[in-house]
Scaffold this active site. Structure first.
Site, PDB file in Angstrom:
ATOM      1  CB  SER A 200      -2.619  -0.504  -9.432  1.00 29.63           C
ATOM      2  OG  SER A 200      -1.497  -1.310  -9.680  1.00 29.63           O
TER       3      SER A 200
ATOM      4  CG  ASP B  89       1.991  -1.491  -5.034  1.00 31.61           C
ATOM      5  OD1 ASP B  89       2.412  -1.743  -3.890  1.00 31.61           O
ATOM      6  OD2 ASP B  89       0.944  -1.988  -5.500  1.00 31.61           O
TER       7      ASP B  89
ATOM      8  CG  HIS C  79       5.944  -3.723  -0.164  1.00 33.83           C
ATOM      9  ND1 HIS C  79       5.951  -3.514  -1.522  1.00 33.83           N
ATOM     10  CD2 HIS C  79       4.731  -3.317   0.270  1.00 33.83           C
ATOM     11  CE1 HIS C  79       4.770  -3.019  -1.876  1.00 33.83           C
ATOM     12  NE2 HIS C  79       4.020  -2.885  -0.811  1.00 33.83           N
TER      13      HIS C  79
ATOM     14  CG  HIS D 285      -0.353   0.740  -2.657  1.00 37.04           C
ATOM     15  ND1 HIS D 285      -0.613  -0.601  -2.732  1.00 37.04           N
ATOM     16  CD2 HIS D 285      -1.482   1.342  -2.179  1.00 37.04           C
ATOM     17  CE1 HIS D 285      -1.871  -0.805  -2.337  1.00 37.04           C
ATOM     18  NE2 HIS D 285      -2.413   0.349  -1.987  1.00 37.04           N
TER      19      HIS D 285
HETATM   20 MG    MG Z   1       0.663  -2.466  -2.719  1.00 42.94          MG
END
Ligand code: MG
Length: 215
Positions: free
Chosen positions: A56, A146, A149, A174
């Site tokens: 990215s 991103d 998580h 994301h």
């Molecule tokens: Mg990701």
């Protein structure tokens, strides 16, 4: 398809390096990041949390390069997130050095930025995002989250970086999955919380890329 059309403006070495880099990014999401960075970065630098091996990073930085004003700041502690540790579902032995018992994603990021000819358009920061954010004062035109998580990490990244986004700038998140069968819920919960905060306008979702714009 939108992604494929917009990335046709990228130089071949950048697009090829990004495609070959380790990472998880849908082509439409990649195209959208490239397009938003090209549009927003004339205002101020863009910032990414979660460089990993630079997939990215390359799309965002190529957008910055085309606009020609400000670079991308890309933050990662390069120790891998909780899902990428040995024995976890997203562990990849190709980005892990068994002898040193450590991740080698910073080396891969640097190599990919050289290959993509983007070394002058990215300022990598090797640190925990909250630590890097503690002294941050520079306004940003786009923040792409991103990183970790877990709910703690996702919300911490939001609270660390979102308030630096300038009016008309973007907040991109994301792995926003409304359905738990498609993926973990932390980025979705964080995105929904942000959406309800005053001052943000919802641009929408491109696959799992949630996009808000500062009013
Ligand atoms: Mg990701």
């Amino acid at each position: 398809m939108d992604g494929i059309r917009t990335t046709s403006r990228m130089r071949r070495e950048a697009l090829q390096t990004a495609i070959e880099a380790h990472g998880f990014l849908d082509p439409e999401e990649a195209g959208k990041l490239f397009q938003l960075a090209a549009e927003a970065s004339s205002l101020a630098p863009c910032l990414e949390v979660g460089s990993y091996c630079g997939k990215s990073t390359i799309f965002l930085a190529e957008g910055c390069r085309i606009a020609g004003h400000n670079p991308l700041i890309s933050i990662d502690h390069h120790r891998g997130n909780e899902e990428q540790q040995p024995g976890q579902p997203y562990f990849n032995p190709e980005v892990y050095d068994d002898n040193q018992q450590s991740f080698i994603t910073f080396d891969l990021l640097r190599k990919n930025l050289y290959k993509a000819n983007l070394i002058d358009w990215v300022v990598p920061i090797v640190a925990d995002s909250a630590l890097a954010g503690r002294w941050w004062t520079t306004p940003l035109s786009l923040v792409f989250i991103d990183g970790g998580h877990s709910e703690k990490d996702a919300f911490q990244d939001f609270h660390t970086w979102a308030h630096h986004v300038l009016p008309r700038g973007y907040l991109c998140v994301h792995d926003v999955f409304a359905d738990p069968r498609d993926g973990g819920q932390a980025p979705y919960l964080m995105f929904e919380t942000a959406r309800k905060e005053a001052g943000w306008e919802t641009v929408g979702l491109v696959k799992s890329l949630g996009i808000l714009r500062r009013r």
